[in-house]
Design a protein around this motif. Structure first.
Motif, mmCIF file in Angstrom:
data_model
loop_
_atom_site.group_PDB
_atom_site.id
_atom_site.type_symbol
_atom_site.label_atom_id
_atom_site.label_comp_id
_atom_site.label_asym_id
_atom_site.label_seq_id
_atom_site.Cartn_x
_atom_site.Cartn_y
_atom_site.Cartn_z
ATOM 1 N N CYS A 8 0.938 -1.123 0.079
ATOM 2 C CA CYS A 8 -0.275 -0.136 0.192
ATOM 3 C C CYS A 8 0.527 1.011 -0.180
ATOM 4 O O CYS A 8 1.948 1.397 1.079
ATOM 5 C CB CYS A 8 -0.917 0.050 1.190
ATOM 6 S SG CYS A 8 -1.918 1.316 1.215
ATOM 7 N N LYS A 65 -0.154 4.724 0.078
ATOM 8 C CA LYS A 65 0.336 4.861 1.673
ATOM 9 C C LYS A 65 0.742 5.010 3.004
ATOM 10 O O LYS A 65 0.939 5.786 3.305
ATOM 11 C CB LYS A 65 -1.513 5.442 1.575
ATOM 12 C CG LYS A 65 -2.252 7.089 2.173
ATOM 13 C CD LYS A 65 -3.732 6.708 1.896
ATOM 14 C CE LYS A 65 -4.113 8.073 2.906
ATOM 15 N NZ LYS A 65 -5.605 8.540 2.092
ATOM 16 N N CYS A 66 0.807 3.222 3.572
ATOM 17 C CA CYS A 66 0.826 2.753 4.090
ATOM 18 C C CYS A 66 2.112 2.865 4.543
ATOM 19 O O CYS A 66 2.888 2.587 5.046
ATOM 20 C CB CYS A 66 0.033 1.698 4.609
ATOM 21 S SG CYS A 66 -1.723 1.799 5.202
ATOM 22 N N VAL A 126 0.135 -5.336 3.441
ATOM 23 C CA VAL A 126 -1.138 -4.675 3.901
ATOM 24 C C VAL A 126 -1.488 -5.749 3.839
ATOM 25 O O VAL A 126 -1.786 -6.297 2.675
ATOM 26 C CB VAL A 126 -1.929 -3.332 3.896
ATOM 27 C CG1 VAL A 126 -1.062 -2.408 4.001
ATOM 28 C CG2 VAL A 126 -2.035 -2.956 2.136
ATOM 29 N N CYS A 154 -7.553 -1.377 1.143
ATOM 30 C CA CYS A 154 -6.528 -1.863 2.086
ATOM 31 C C CYS A 154 -7.395 -1.537 3.951
ATOM 32 O O CYS A 154 -7.659 -0.409 4.208
ATOM 33 C CB CYS A 154 -5.250 -0.483 2.105
ATOM 34 S SG CYS A 154 -3.858 -0.528 3.833
ATOM 35 N N LYS A 211 -6.371 -0.428 6.313
ATOM 36 C CA LYS A 211 -5.900 0.145 7.835
ATOM 37 C C LYS A 211 -5.904 1.970 6.907
ATOM 38 O O LYS A 211 -6.740 1.863 7.617
ATOM 39 C CB LYS A 211 -3.900 0.012 7.063
ATOM 40 C CG LYS A 211 -3.324 -1.095 7.950
ATOM 41 C CD LYS A 211 -2.759 -0.832 8.971
ATOM 42 C CE LYS A 211 -1.921 -1.661 10.093
ATOM 43 N NZ LYS A 211 -1.486 -2.379 9.925
ATOM 44 N N CYS A 212 -6.228 2.045 6.004
ATOM 45 C CA CYS A 212 -6.225 3.363 5.713
ATOM 46 C C CYS A 212 -6.991 3.636 4.224
ATOM 47 O O CYS A 212 -7.653 4.720 3.860
ATOM 48 C CB CYS A 212 -4.963 3.797 5.071
ATOM 49 S SG CYS A 212 -4.336 3.195 3.417
#
Ligand SMILES: [Zn+2]
Length: 103
Positions: free
Chosen positions: A73, A75-76, A80, A96, A98-99
């Motif tokens: 990911c 962004k992370c 992920v 994702c 997470k985000c």
């Protein structure tokens, strides 16, 4: 079942290339493996077949088991877990966990 597809960015989770990211070049579904750019590099000897062809050692990407990679990911900035959005009437989306970015 993996959701990794060609041209995805993956990150290696284990082994010598741990932490490396690369673009998926090929899916080897029968082997549950993929080939990714710059990942699991190895050397291969090439025999000289024609006079004008250079002989020697080539660096090529070897397959890596799907279980050793994760979807990356951006962004992370790490591998992920994803969830699949199966909203009716739309194309399946990988998100994702997470985000919530669509990957
Ligand atoms: Zn993310």
């Amino acid at each position: 079942m993996s959701h990794i597809r060609k041209d995805d960015l993956i990150i290696v989770r284990t082994g010598e290339d741990r932490g490396k990211t690369g673009k998926v070049l090929k899916i080897l579904s029968s082997k549950n493996a993929i080939i990714a750019e710059g990942i699991n590099l190895g050397k291969k000897h090439r025999k000289k077949r024609k006079q004008q062809e250079p002989s020697g050692i080539l660096t090529i990407e070897f397959p890596i088991a799907l279980s050793n990679v994760s979807l990356y990911c951006p962004k992370c900035k790490k591998g992920v877990r994803i969830k699949i959005d199966r909203t009716k009437g739309t194309k399946k989306k990988r998100i994702c966990k997470k985000c919530q970015t669509v990957l």
